[in-house]
Design a protein around this motif. Structure first.
Motif, PDB file in Angstrom:
ATOM      1  N   UNK A  60     -58.865 -49.846 -44.146  1.00  0.00           N
ATOM      2  CA  UNK A  60     -60.230 -49.772 -44.655  1.00  0.00           C
ATOM      3  C   UNK A  60     -60.561 -50.994 -45.502  1.00  0.00           C
ATOM      4  N   UNK A  61     -59.607 -51.425 -46.330  1.00  0.00           N
ATOM      5  CA  UNK A  61     -59.828 -52.608 -47.162  1.00  0.00           C
ATOM      6  C   UNK A  61     -60.007 -53.859 -46.308  1.00  0.00           C
ATOM      7  N   UNK A  62     -59.287 -53.914 -45.193  1.00  0.00           N
ATOM      8  CA  UNK A  62     -59.357 -55.093 -44.328  1.00  0.00           C
ATOM      9  C   UNK A  62     -60.655 -55.133 -43.530  1.00  0.00           C
ATOM     10  N   UNK A  63     -60.990 -54.026 -42.865  1.00  0.00           N
ATOM     11  CA  UNK A  63     -62.132 -54.025 -41.942  1.00  0.00           C
ATOM     12  C   UNK A  63     -63.447 -53.658 -42.608  1.00  0.00           C
ATOM     13  N   UNK A  64     -63.385 -52.894 -43.699  1.00  0.00           N
ATOM     14  CA  UNK A  64     -64.602 -52.434 -44.355  1.00  0.00           C
ATOM     15  C   UNK A  64     -64.860 -53.162 -45.660  1.00  0.00           C
ATOM     16  N   UNK A  65     -65.425 -52.452 -46.622  1.00  0.00           N
ATOM     17  CA  UNK A  65     -65.686 -53.042 -47.923  1.00  0.00           C
ATOM     18  C   UNK A  65     -66.916 -53.931 -47.944  1.00  0.00           C
ATOM     19  N   UNK A  66     -67.175 -54.582 -49.074  1.00  0.00           N
ATOM     20  CA  UNK A  66     -68.397 -55.370 -49.259  1.00  0.00           C
ATOM     21  C   UNK A  66     -68.578 -56.520 -48.275  1.00  0.00           C
ATOM     22  N   UNK A  67     -67.484 -57.034 -47.711  1.00  0.00           N
ATOM     23  CA  UNK A  67     -67.595 -58.151 -46.769  1.00  0.00           C
ATOM     24  C   UNK A  67     -67.429 -57.707 -45.320  1.00  0.00           C
ATOM     25  N   UNK A  68     -67.238 -56.404 -45.112  1.00  0.00           N
ATOM     26  CA  UNK A  68     -66.964 -55.907 -43.771  1.00  0.00           C
ATOM     27  C   UNK A  68     -68.055 -55.002 -43.244  1.00  0.00           C
ATOM     28  N   UNK A  69     -67.664 -54.093 -42.346  1.00  0.00           N
ATOM     29  CA  UNK A  69     -68.610 -53.201 -41.678  1.00  0.00           C
ATOM     30  C   UNK A  69     -68.022 -51.796 -41.648  1.00  0.00           C
ATOM     31  N   UNK A  70     -68.753 -50.834 -42.191  1.00  0.00           N
ATOM     32  CA  UNK A  70     -68.252 -49.461 -42.220  1.00  0.00           C
ATOM     33  C   UNK A  70     -68.084 -48.892 -40.812  1.00  0.00           C
ATOM     34  N   UNK A  71     -68.950 -49.283 -39.892  1.00  0.00           N
ATOM     35  CA  UNK A  71     -68.860 -48.759 -38.526  1.00  0.00           C
ATOM     36  C   UNK A  71     -67.615 -49.285 -37.817  1.00  0.00           C
ATOM     37  N   UNK A  72     -67.304 -50.569 -38.002  1.00  0.00           N
ATOM     38  CA  UNK A  72     -66.090 -51.123 -37.409  1.00  0.00           C
ATOM     39  C   UNK A  72     -64.850 -50.491 -38.036  1.00  0.00           C
ATOM     40  N   UNK A  73     -64.879 -50.290 -39.359  1.00  0.00           N
ATOM     41  CA  UNK A  73     -63.745 -49.648 -40.027  1.00  0.00           C
ATOM     42  C   UNK A  73     -63.531 -48.239 -39.487  1.00  0.00           C
ATOM     43  N   UNK A  74     -64.622 -47.513 -39.238  1.00  0.00           N
ATOM     44  CA  UNK A  74     -64.508 -46.169 -38.668  1.00  0.00           C
ATOM     45  C   UNK A  74     -63.868 -46.209 -37.280  1.00  0.00           C
ATOM     46  N   UNK A  75     -64.202 -47.231 -36.492  1.00  0.00           N
ATOM     47  CA  UNK A  75     -63.609 -47.344 -35.158  1.00  0.00           C
ATOM     48  C   UNK A  75     -62.104 -47.601 -35.250  1.00  0.00           C
ATOM     49  N   UNK A  76     -61.690 -48.398 -36.225  1.00  0.00           N
ATOM     50  CA  UNK A  76     -60.258 -48.639 -36.419  1.00  0.00           C
ATOM     51  C   UNK A  76     -59.547 -47.330 -36.757  1.00  0.00           C
ATOM     52  N   UNK A  77     -60.125 -46.559 -37.682  1.00  0.00           N
ATOM     53  CA  UNK A  77     -59.509 -45.290 -38.060  1.00  0.00           C
ATOM     54  C   UNK A  77     -59.516 -44.296 -36.899  1.00  0.00           C
ATOM     55  N   UNK A  78     -60.531 -44.399 -36.041  1.00  0.00           N
ATOM     56  CA  UNK A  78     -60.536 -43.536 -34.864  1.00  0.00           C
ATOM     57  C   UNK A  78     -59.381 -43.893 -33.943  1.00  0.00           C
ATOM     58  N   UNK A  79     -59.016 -45.175 -33.926  1.00  0.00           N
ATOM     59  CA  UNK A  79     -57.851 -45.587 -33.155  1.00  0.00           C
ATOM     60  C   UNK A  79     -56.582 -44.914 -33.646  1.00  0.00           C
ATOM     61  N   UNK A  80     -56.463 -44.752 -34.975  1.00  0.00           N
ATOM     62  CA  UNK A  80     -55.307 -44.057 -35.550  1.00  0.00           C
ATOM     63  C   UNK A  80     -55.236 -42.628 -35.020  1.00  0.00           C
ATOM     64  N   UNK A  81     -56.346 -41.904 -35.139  1.00  0.00           N
ATOM     65  CA  UNK A  81     -56.362 -40.494 -34.732  1.00  0.00           C
ATOM     66  C   UNK A  81     -56.113 -40.345 -33.235  1.00  0.00           C
ATOM     67  N   UNK A  82     -56.703 -41.252 -32.449  1.00  0.00           N
ATOM     68  CA  UNK A  82     -56.554 -41.144 -31.001  1.00  0.00           C
ATOM     69  C   UNK A  82     -55.126 -41.435 -30.578  1.00  0.00           C
ATOM     70  N   UNK A  83     -54.491 -42.411 -31.216  1.00  0.00           N
ATOM     71  CA  UNK A  83     -53.097 -42.702 -30.891  1.00  0.00           C
ATOM     72  C   UNK A  83     -52.198 -41.529 -31.280  1.00  0.00           C
ATOM     73  N   UNK A  84     -52.470 -40.906 -32.429  1.00  0.00           N
ATOM     74  CA  UNK A  84     -51.690 -39.730 -32.834  1.00  0.00           C
ATOM     75  C   UNK A  84     -51.835 -38.601 -31.814  1.00  0.00           C
ATOM     76  N   UNK A  85     -53.065 -38.376 -31.356  1.00  0.00           N
ATOM     77  CA  UNK A  85     -53.285 -37.335 -30.352  1.00  0.00           C
ATOM     78  C   UNK A  85     -52.584 -37.681 -29.037  1.00  0.00           C
ATOM     79  N   UNK A  86     -52.650 -38.951 -28.648  1.00  0.00           N
ATOM     80  CA  UNK A  86     -52.004 -39.369 -27.402  1.00  0.00           C
ATOM     81  C   UNK A  86     -50.504 -39.112 -27.454  1.00  0.00           C
TER      82      UNK A  86
END
Length: 281
Positions: free
Chosen positions: A246-272
């Motif tokens: 979240x610190x890398x992809x989001x925050x004041x210089x980033x994008x909350x939507x892109x950060x959410x997609x990264x975290x979705x990758x975590x959940x999807x890989x766990x499910x896989x």
């Protein structure tokens, strides 16, 4: 050779029906299919009814069917409601209900502009001003006030929404080469469009490469968001490393939507890796 492991798809729709907003989050993955449905008041966003409809249940998660969520009635469907949502679905055997309903709440939040007068704002400019104040510093766009950026109201001025206040499609897929996983995720909604791709080392789950692109957003400054993805390599794509990502992809210089997609990758890989069953985390 790459082979597919797991897919996830969401379709969120927010429609106005008189004094009610109906938020429907349709969801499908390799192991199951369901929908989260909430009705909220237009003026206060308080839930008047909520349920989850399971059409195809994951293996070992019990039968399909409809579950009414009376514990959510009266809850304000707005960012910050996560704890109340998770408490209401503590009995969920699939591990998916909370995220499904929170996706609907995100949709309601995005749809708020369509009912700004009912929400107490006299003009579009008043709504824009409130957003700048309350969401200052949350992303690269809202961290640069006074820079002549395009206002949200200008971004969507040519849209004719009628009773359809907001739509969002989101996806995430995992493929496996034996040595690496390829995680691809993206979204396209009424206001934004973007996608990411991550290469992840099997075993350690270390991110080897990360890239992405924003196709539609509020202003050209939002194109800076994907640049932050270059900070992800070296971080493991795991729940334990959530804050680092979240610190890398989001925050004041980033994008909350892109950060959410990264975290979705975590959940999807766990499910896989769990065969679509509720991950033990």
């Amino acid at each position: 050779m790459m082979h597919y492991l797991f897919h996830r798809y969401w379709l969120v729709n927010v429609n106005r029906q008189g004094d009610t907003l109906l938020a429907t989050s349709q969801y499908m993955d390799t192991a199951c299919e369901m929908a989260g449905i909430m009705r909220v008041g237009v003026t206060d966003f308080r839930v008047t009814g909520a349920r989850v409809e399971t059409y195809r249940a994951p293996e070992g998660a019990g039968p399909a069917g409809t579950t009414e969520l009376d514990a959510l009635v009266g809850v304000t469907a707005y960012p910050g409601a996560g704890r109340e949502v998770r408490r209401a679905v503590a009995h969920d055997p699939t591990g998916r209900w909370a995220d499904l309903l929170l996706e609907g709440i995100k949709g309601l939040f995005q749809a708020e502009y369509a009912v700004f007068r009912e929400r107490g704002f006299a003009t579009e400019a008043d709504f824009d001003t409130w957003f700048w104040r309350d969401f200052a510093g949350t992303c690269v766009y809202y961290s640069n006030p006074g820079q002549g950026l395009r206002e949200f109201s200008d971004h969507i001025r040519d849209q004719v929404r009628g009773g359809c206040c907001f739509n969002r499609h989101r996806y995430c897929s995992i493929t496996d080469s034996g040595e690496e996983y390829l995680v691809q995720a993206g979204l396209s909604d009424s206001f934004h469009e973007m996608g990411i791709a991550l290469r992840v080392k099997t075993g350690s789950m270390e991110i080897l490469h990360a890239g992405g692109h924003t196709l539609r957003a509020l202003d050209t400054i939002c194109q800076r968001g994907p640049e932050r993805l270059a900070m992800l390599p070296g971080i493991p794509l795991t729940t334990a490393a959530r804050k680092q990502m979240m610190d890398a992809a989001g925050g004041p210089a980033g994008c909350t939507h892109l950060a959410d997609l990264v975290l979705e990758g975590v959940k999807t890989l766990e499910l896989a890796l769990s065969g679509g069953r509720k991950p033990e985390v």
